[in-house]
Enzyme design. Structure first.
Site, PDB file in Angstrom:
ATOM      1  CG  HIS A   1       2.503   3.024  14.049  1.00 35.26           C
ATOM      2  ND1 HIS A   1       2.914   3.986  14.949  1.00 35.26           N
ATOM      3  CD2 HIS A   1       1.201   2.792  14.328  1.00 35.26           C
ATOM      4  CE1 HIS A   1       1.893   4.306  15.721  1.00 35.26           C
ATOM      5  NE2 HIS A   1       0.848   3.599  15.369  1.00 35.26           N
TER       6      HIS A   1
ATOM      7  CD  GLN B   1       1.629  -4.068  11.779  1.00 38.99           C
ATOM      8  OE1 GLN B   1       2.163  -4.066  12.883  1.00 38.99           O
ATOM      9  NE2 GLN B   1       1.822  -3.105  10.892  1.00 38.99           N
TER      10      GLN B   1
ATOM     11  N   GLY C   1       0.839  -1.191   0.000  1.00 40.98           N
ATOM     12  CA  GLY C   1       0.000   0.000   0.000  1.00 40.98           C
ATOM     13  C   GLY C   1       0.876   1.244   0.000  1.00 40.98           C
TER      14      GLY C   1
ATOM     15  CD  GLN D   1       5.132   4.611   4.870  1.00 42.66           C
ATOM     16  OE1 GLN D   1       6.329   4.388   4.723  1.00 42.66           O
ATOM     17  NE2 GLN D   1       4.651   5.838   4.868  1.00 42.66           N
TER      18      GLN D   1
ATOM     19  CB  SER E   1      -3.259  -9.060  -2.326  1.00 40.62           C
ATOM     20  OG  SER E   1      -2.854  -7.725  -2.391  1.00 40.62           O
TER      21      SER E   1
HETATM   22  P1  NDP Z   1      -2.082   0.825   3.465  1.00 39.36           P
HETATM   23  O1  NDP Z   1      -3.482   0.812   3.949  1.00 39.36           O
HETATM   24  O2  NDP Z   1      -1.706   1.802   2.429  1.00 39.36           O
HETATM   25  O3  NDP Z   1      -1.696  -0.613   2.911  1.00 39.36           O
HETATM   26  C1  NDP Z   1      -1.966  -1.740   3.649  1.00 39.36           C
HETATM   27  C2  NDP Z   1      -1.466  -2.974   2.942  1.00 39.36           C
HETATM   28  O4  NDP Z   1      -1.727  -4.055   3.816  1.00 39.36           O
HETATM   29  C3  NDP Z   1      -2.133  -3.267   1.624  1.00 39.36           C
HETATM   30  O5  NDP Z   1      -1.148  -3.665   0.697  1.00 39.36           O
HETATM   31  C4  NDP Z   1      -3.044  -4.459   1.971  1.00 39.36           C
HETATM   32  O6  NDP Z   1      -3.057  -5.354   0.912  1.00 39.36           O
HETATM   33  C5  NDP Z   1      -2.308  -5.126   3.111  1.00 39.36           C
HETATM   34  N1  NDP Z   1      -3.180  -5.845   4.037  1.00 39.36           N
HETATM   35  C6  NDP Z   1      -4.225  -5.363   4.734  1.00 39.36           C
HETATM   36  N2  NDP Z   1      -4.770  -6.304   5.504  1.00 39.36           N
HETATM   37  C7  NDP Z   1      -4.047  -7.428   5.303  1.00 39.36           C
HETATM   38  C8  NDP Z   1      -4.115  -8.738   5.806  1.00 39.36           C
HETATM   39  N3  NDP Z   1      -5.044  -9.108   6.675  1.00 39.36           N
HETATM   40  N4  NDP Z   1      -3.202  -9.620   5.373  1.00 39.36           N
HETATM   41  C9  NDP Z   1      -2.283  -9.262   4.503  1.00 39.36           C
HETATM   42  N5  NDP Z   1      -2.151  -8.020   3.981  1.00 39.36           N
HETATM   43  C10 NDP Z   1      -3.031  -7.126   4.370  1.00 39.36           C
HETATM   44  O7  NDP Z   1      -1.172   0.935   4.774  1.00 39.36           O
HETATM   45  P2  NDP Z   1      -0.008   1.990   5.081  1.00 39.36           P
HETATM   46  O8  NDP Z   1       1.067   1.811   4.079  1.00 39.36           O
HETATM   47  O9  NDP Z   1      -0.601   3.315   5.315  1.00 39.36           O
HETATM   48  O10 NDP Z   1       0.482   1.452   6.504  1.00 39.36           O
HETATM   49  C11 NDP Z   1       1.400   0.412   6.664  1.00 39.36           C
HETATM   50  C12 NDP Z   1       2.195   0.630   7.946  1.00 39.36           C
HETATM   51  O11 NDP Z   1       2.949   1.818   7.818  1.00 39.36           O
HETATM   52  C13 NDP Z   1       1.331   0.800   9.199  1.00 39.36           C
HETATM   53  O12 NDP Z   1       2.019   0.210  10.267  1.00 39.36           O
HETATM   54  C14 NDP Z   1       1.284   2.310   9.376  1.00 39.36           C
HETATM   55  O13 NDP Z   1       1.078   2.696  10.714  1.00 39.36           O
HETATM   56  C15 NDP Z   1       2.696   2.676   8.911  1.00 39.36           C
HETATM   57  N6  NDP Z   1       2.894   4.055   8.478  1.00 39.36           N
HETATM   58  C16 NDP Z   1       2.045   4.632   7.583  1.00 39.36           C
HETATM   59  C17 NDP Z   1       2.269   5.928   7.156  1.00 39.36           C
HETATM   60  C18 NDP Z   1       1.382   6.579   6.139  1.00 39.36           C
HETATM   61  O14 NDP Z   1       1.521   7.774   5.949  1.00 39.36           O
HETATM   62  N7  NDP Z   1       0.492   5.888   5.440  1.00 39.36           N
HETATM   63  C19 NDP Z   1       3.398   6.715   7.666  1.00 39.36           C
HETATM   64  C20 NDP Z   1       4.296   5.974   8.509  1.00 39.36           C
HETATM   65  C21 NDP Z   1       4.002   4.708   8.922  1.00 39.36           C
HETATM   66  P3  NDP Z   1      -4.324  -5.747   0.024  1.00 39.36           P
HETATM   67  O15 NDP Z   1      -4.036  -5.273  -1.332  1.00 39.36           O
HETATM   68  O16 NDP Z   1      -4.309  -7.203   0.138  1.00 39.36           O
HETATM   69  O17 NDP Z   1      -5.538  -5.093   0.622  1.00 39.36           O
END
Ligand code: NDP
Ligand code: MG
Length: 336
Positions: free
Chosen positions: A108, A86, A26, A28, A51
């Site tokens: 995070h 997670q 996603g 990050q 996914s």
């Molecule tokens: P996103 O929502 O952009 O992406 C989440 C990803 O997780 C997607 O690729 C999704 O894949 C996958 N996913 C969700 N649920 C599951 C699951 N049950 N099993 C496997 N894969 C799954 O998240 P972010 O990038 O925003 O956040 C990721 C981390 O980074 C978090 O810990 C957040 O706190 C941290 N963070 C985020 C920031 C930001 O600005 N966004 C800044 C700094 C840290 P699918 O395609 O399968 O849905």
């Protein structure tokens, strides 16, 4: 004062021959994966079976596999999936497949700090948390710049966890901007406090209250929207560039005088007490407990709130005003 590291402090050789599994693609995930690869690091992307982002990651040239398979191959597993997912992903897919000396990395601190994930003692556990959304982390890197990052070490099994975290952070570009050392506790608690009290919760409530005060007093909603919501960006841009004093230098003397008298009248003792209460709920774990429970019960409160928030008068007015400014490339959130 915080310790800050730069490229000159990073030993990228630590990443040589290592396979980094980026879980999630996603915001990050795509940025870490692409920046690491451009820094010469071997990256695989781990995604769930169905996914939505698999096609994108493959189109970007990555080897995509299941999370279990990625965990098996990885020297480092970076968790870039939703925080609330997670723990179960760790328990069911990562933990049973980990190499005994694999490192666990997070962007995070929530899962680790609140004990949702309790890794075994033989794993390094560190954080590399960019201070910006993923598309900025990627764009800055591609432009030869960088996004500042926080690093922290929760568990140092190898004796080199911090050096490794610095190398990882530098490989995603943060060494060009600054790598700040913190702890999982400090990052988690300040991050949650910031988004609740100021960045997301505080600012939305402030803007909505300002908008509503003007509308309730009979002023046109469009005027209220421009004043209390739309103009916020201009003010925040100035604060971003030169702090509060640059903003105050730039606005009129009348606005400065109004700032001096108005600010404390709105954000007074009561608001500060509210902030202290939020912080207490974060520190004693009750916020985390509520949020985990909300997820476990299918998010009933959030669903109700999100729908109402989307239909709030200020958002309805804003949508109409943006239609008149096509050059803005207005965004529209999906309907709840
Ligand atoms: P996103 O929502 O952009 O992406 C989440 C990803 O997780 C997607 O690729 C999704 O894949 C996958 N996913 C969700 N649920 C599951 C699951 N049950 N099993 C496997 N894969 C799954 O998240 P972010 O990038 O925003 O956040 C990721 C981390 O980074 C978090 O810990 C957040 O706190 C941290 N963070 C985020 C920031 C930001 O600005 N966004 C800044 C700094 C840290 P699918 O395609 O399968 O849905
Ligand atoms: Mg945050």
């Amino acid at each position: 004062m915080a310790k800050i590291y730069y490229d000159r402090d990073a030993d990228l050789n630590l990443l040589n021959g290592k396979t980094i599994a980026v879980l999630g693609y996603g915001s990050q995930g795509h940025a870490h994966a692409q920046n690491l690869r451009d820094s010469g690091v071997k990256v695989i992307v781990g995604l769930r079976e169905n996914s939505k982002t698999r096609a994108t990651a493959e189109k970007d040239g990555f080897t995509v596999c299941t999370i279990a398979e990625a965990a098996k191959q990885a020297d480092v597993v970076m968790f870039l999936i939703h925080d609330h997912m997670q723990a179960s992903v760790y328990e069911n897919e990562v933990k049973p497949n980990l190499k005994s000396d694999a490192k666990l990395a997070f962007a995070h601190g929530f899962s680790i700090h609140f004990g949702q994930i309790i890794p075994e003692a033989n794993h390094d556990v560190f954080m590399v948390a960019p201070k910006g959304p993923g598309h900025i982390v990627r764009r800055m890197f591609a432009d030869g710049k960088g996004t500042p990052c926080l690093i922290a070490v929760q568990q140092d099994a190898s004796g080199k966890a911090k050096e490794f975290a610095i190398a990882y952070a530098a490989a995603i570009g943060a060494g060009r901007a600054g790598i700040l050392e913190t702890t999982f506790r400090e990052e988690t608690e300040t991050d949650l406090f910031g988004e609740q009290a100021v960045l997301c919760g505080g600012i939305s409530a402030l803007m909505q209250a300002g908008f509503q005060t003007l509308v309730d007093a009979g002023y046109q909603p469009e005027m209220a929207y421009f004043e209390c919501i739309n103009e916020m960006k201009l003010i925040v841009d100035m604060i971003f560039e030169g702090g509060l004093s640059w903003m105050r230098y730039s606005v009129s003397d009348t606005a400065k005088y109004g700032d001096m008298t108005g600010g404390p009248a709105v954000i007074g003792e009561e608001a500060k007490k509210g902030m202290q209460q939020l912080l207490k709920n974060i520190q004693d774990g009750s916020f985390a407990r509520d949020w985990i429970l909300e997820n476990q019960t299918g998010r009933p409160r959030m669903k109700k709130w999100a729908k109402a928030a989307q239909e709030a008068p200020c958002d309805v007015v804003g949508r109409e005003l943006r239609k008149m400014m096509p050059w803005m490339e207005a965004k529209e959130a999906p309907k709840f």
